[in-house]
Design an enzyme around this catalytic site. Structure first.
Site, PDB file in Angstrom:
ATOM      1  N   HIS A 124     -10.330   7.622  -9.802  1.00 13.46           N
ATOM      2  CA  HIS A 124      -8.972   7.535 -10.370  1.00 13.46           C
ATOM      3  C   HIS A 124      -8.606   6.064 -10.654  1.00 13.46           C
ATOM      4  O   HIS A 124      -7.986   5.761 -11.674  1.00 13.46           O
ATOM      5  CB  HIS A 124      -7.933   8.072  -9.379  1.00 13.46           C
ATOM      6  CG  HIS A 124      -8.094   9.524  -9.039  1.00 13.46           C
ATOM      7  ND1 HIS A 124      -8.535   9.956  -7.819  1.00 13.46           N
ATOM      8  CD2 HIS A 124      -7.856  10.632  -9.773  1.00 13.46           C
ATOM      9  CE1 HIS A 124      -8.565  11.282  -7.801  1.00 13.46           C
ATOM     10  NE2 HIS A 124      -8.161  11.724  -8.970  1.00 13.46           N
TER      11      HIS A 124
ATOM     12  N   SER B 262     -16.229  12.413  -6.163  1.00 14.42           N
ATOM     13  CA  SER B 262     -15.363  13.586  -6.228  1.00 14.42           C
ATOM     14  C   SER B 262     -14.673  13.732  -4.892  1.00 14.42           C
ATOM     15  O   SER B 262     -15.255  13.414  -3.842  1.00 14.42           O
ATOM     16  CB  SER B 262     -16.234  14.822  -6.486  1.00 14.42           C
ATOM     17  OG  SER B 262     -15.509  16.000  -6.171  1.00 14.42           O
TER      18      SER B 262
END
Ligand code: PAF
Length: 286
Positions: A37, A189
């Site tokens: 992110h 992830s």
């Protein structure tokens, strides 16, 4: 960085950021932020004058057997990370603001939503398309950035933006950012947290197996044969099962049986321990 949870305040803040022709790049998230992110935020900063990020755990993209309540929520820690990366605004609406009493509209992008992960998670991508369309209308950014790790999601959002003639952002300004990987090749992830140390080492075998399949396909091997070997390689690496390992058109996600140099994507979902991992890589012209 301002953290905002009223739509009117968001609109005023974004209008203020745009004064003098400045541009805004948007990074939508569900929080529980990791390096992937933060890479999106850095890319967003490089593209536009200001970055707006959102954190909203979207109930409409969770299935009845997927634990919405267990989804990690750590707003304060995530806000600190976004601020450190230079985001100007964090948009953090409540569920009631996003879907007030009487809310009745659903966006469904057929075809591209129905294969791969869409087949196993009915309704999931409708939830994603609906919330992303709403977030675009709320933030009205010049650019929006999404990780290529969720390739199907990116393809769906681009299809939606094209089909609905969205202008903020225009489909050409929906930017896919390359998957961030550990040195082992394992794609970052939030699901990697469910892996034991041993499973993490085994999971690295997924990207290696995918690279082998891609080089076989690009060198002229038959697609069904290459995918058959890929399945076997993933199991040999230590995965319990393969949900799918498909070669698909990069934009429409239609299955490709014969590779003729078109822009394609190898998409895989496979289970190891308590995790279902997904990964994808480009095949042919990038
Ligand atoms: O990728 C995600 O985190 C979510 O699917 C998104 C795009 C923020 C929509 O809720």
């Amino acid at each position: 960085m301002q953290t905002i949870n009223r739509l009117e305040d968001l609109r005023n803040a974004v209008d203020a950021l745009k004064i003098g022709g400045k541009t805004v790049a948007f990074v939508p998230t569900m929080g529980a932020l990791h390096e992937g992110h933060l890479t999106l935020v850095r890319e967003a900063r490089a593209r536009a004058s200001h970055v707006v990020a959102s954190i909203f755990v979207n109930p409409r993209q969770f299935g009845p057997n997927e634990d919405l309540d267990a989804y990690p929520r750590r707003l304060a820690a995530d806000a600190a990370l976004l601020e450190a990366e230079g985001a100007a605004v964090l948009w953090a609406p409540t569920v009631d603001q996003m879907y007030p009493h009487g809310y009745a509209t659903n966006i469904s992008v057929s075809g591209v939503s129905e294969v791969a992960c869409g087949a196993a998670r009915p309704g999931h991508f409708d939830g994603v398309a609906t919330v992303v369309c709403k977030l675009f209308n709320q933030v009205r950014p010049d650019f929006a950035l999404f990780g290529e790790k969720d390739w199907q999601q990116l393809a769906i959002i681009r299809r939606m933006a094209r089909d609905l003639d969205l202008t903020q952002p225009h489909v050409s300004n929906i930017i896919g950012v390359e998957t961030v990987r550990e040195a082992s090749g394992l794609a970052l992830s939030s699901r990697n947290q469910y892996l034991t140390e041993r499973e993490r080492e085994q999971a690295a075998g997924l990207s290696a197996a995918m690279r082998r399949a891609i080089s076989a396909i690009e060198s002229g091997a038959s697609v069904p044969q290459a995918l058959g070997s890929l399945n076997a390689d993933i199991i040999a690496a230590g995965f319990a099962s393969v949900d799918y390992a498909d070669l698909r058109d990069a934009a429409t996600l239609e299955a490709i049986e014969t590779f003729t140099g078109q822009s394609a994507r190898l998409l895989v979902a496979a289970r190891i321990g308590a995790a279902r991992l997904i990964d994808n890589m480009g095949v042919g012209p990038k």
